[in-house]
Motif scaffolding. Structure first.
Motif, mmCIF file in Angstrom:
data_model
loop_
_atom_site.group_PDB
_atom_site.id
_atom_site.type_symbol
_atom_site.label_atom_id
_atom_site.label_comp_id
_atom_site.label_asym_id
_atom_site.label_seq_id
_atom_site.Cartn_x
_atom_site.Cartn_y
_atom_site.Cartn_z
ATOM 1 N N TYR A 1 0.786 -1.225 0.000
ATOM 2 C CA TYR A 1 0.000 0.000 0.000
ATOM 3 C C TYR A 1 0.821 1.279 0.000
ATOM 4 N N PHE A 2 2.000 1.269 0.584
ATOM 5 C CA PHE A 2 2.778 2.493 0.738
ATOM 6 C C PHE A 2 4.170 2.384 0.131
ATOM 7 N N VAL A 3 4.684 3.533 -0.306
ATOM 8 C CA VAL A 3 6.074 3.662 -0.729
ATOM 9 C C VAL A 3 6.697 4.786 0.079
ATOM 10 N N ARG A 4 7.982 4.673 0.343
ATOM 11 C CA ARG A 4 8.710 5.724 1.062
ATOM 12 C C ARG A 4 9.236 6.701 0.027
ATOM 13 N N VAL A 5 8.966 7.976 0.215
ATOM 14 C CA VAL A 5 9.326 8.993 -0.779
ATOM 15 C C VAL A 5 10.088 10.148 -0.146
ATOM 16 N N ARG A 6 10.791 10.860 -1.023
ATOM 17 C CA ARG A 6 11.472 12.102 -0.630
ATOM 18 C C ARG A 6 11.077 13.143 -1.665
ATOM 19 N N LEU A 7 10.738 14.339 -1.209
ATOM 20 C CA LEU A 7 10.379 15.404 -2.128
ATOM 21 C C LEU A 7 10.829 16.744 -1.590
ATOM 22 N N ASP A 8 10.952 17.688 -2.492
ATOM 23 C CA ASP A 8 11.352 19.050 -2.148
ATOM 24 C C ASP A 8 10.103 19.911 -2.214
ATOM 25 N N LYS A 9 9.699 20.463 -1.076
ATOM 26 C CA LYS A 9 8.501 21.294 -1.022
ATOM 27 C C LYS A 9 8.860 22.608 -0.342
ATOM 28 N N ASN A 10 8.743 23.709 -1.071
ATOM 29 C CA ASN A 10 9.050 25.044 -0.558
ATOM 30 C C ASN A 10 10.483 25.136 -0.033
ATOM 31 N N GLY A 11 11.410 24.498 -0.730
ATOM 32 C CA GLY A 11 12.814 24.560 -0.340
ATOM 33 C C GLY A 11 13.218 23.594 0.756
ATOM 34 N N LEU A 12 12.271 22.839 1.300
ATOM 35 C CA LEU A 12 12.577 21.868 2.346
ATOM 36 C C LEU A 12 12.447 20.452 1.797
ATOM 37 N N VAL A 13 13.381 19.588 2.168
ATOM 38 C CA VAL A 13 13.308 18.191 1.759
ATOM 39 C C VAL A 13 12.506 17.431 2.806
ATOM 40 N N GLN A 14 11.428 16.795 2.359
ATOM 41 C CA GLN A 14 10.562 16.018 3.234
ATOM 42 C C GLN A 14 10.679 14.542 2.859
ATOM 43 N N THR A 15 10.726 13.680 3.851
ATOM 44 C CA THR A 15 10.712 12.237 3.635
ATOM 45 C C THR A 15 9.512 11.667 4.360
ATOM 46 N N GLY A 16 8.733 10.867 3.674
ATOM 47 C CA GLY A 16 7.548 10.289 4.289
ATOM 48 C C GLY A 16 7.026 9.126 3.457
#
Length: 102
Positions: free
Chosen positions: A74-89
């Motif tokens: 059901y889930f994958v672990r991702v990393r993204l850049d949002k508003n200059g911040l790197v988020q992992t979730g």
């Protein structure tokens, strides 16, 4: 005599299965490099692998995220850049279409 032979064979088979499972756990993941994917719908990025987990970031359709690991069905672990911040979730696989394979 038959019972003893059957017990010995069953024990040997069990030990062999446990040894091969342990060897599988030691192998590194074949695809350990993050892979970029675009989302097809608006999706939240959670801090855990449950729908009632805290939402870290809300992505919109077409956002690019890096898939770090395919955790479960059901889930994958991702990393993204949002508003200059790197988020992992964690994101739902359905955000990418066809069970997260595209």
């Amino acid at each position: 005599m038959k019972r003893t032979a059957l017990l010995v064979l069953a024990t040997a088979g069990l030990l062999t299965a446990c040894t091969s499972a342990r060897d599988e756990a030691r192998r590194p993941a074949p695809n350990a490099v993050p892979v970029a994917h675009n989302t097809i719908v608006d999706c939240p990025v959670y801090d855990g692998m449950k729908k009632n987990s805290t939402v870290l970031v809300q992505t919109t359709a077409g956002n690019e995220v890096q898939v770090l690991d395919t955790i479960n069905a059901y889930f994958v672990r991702v990393r993204l850049d949002k508003n200059g911040l790197v988020q992992t979730g964690y994101m739902d696989r359905r955000c990418f279409g066809e069970r997260g394979t595209k």
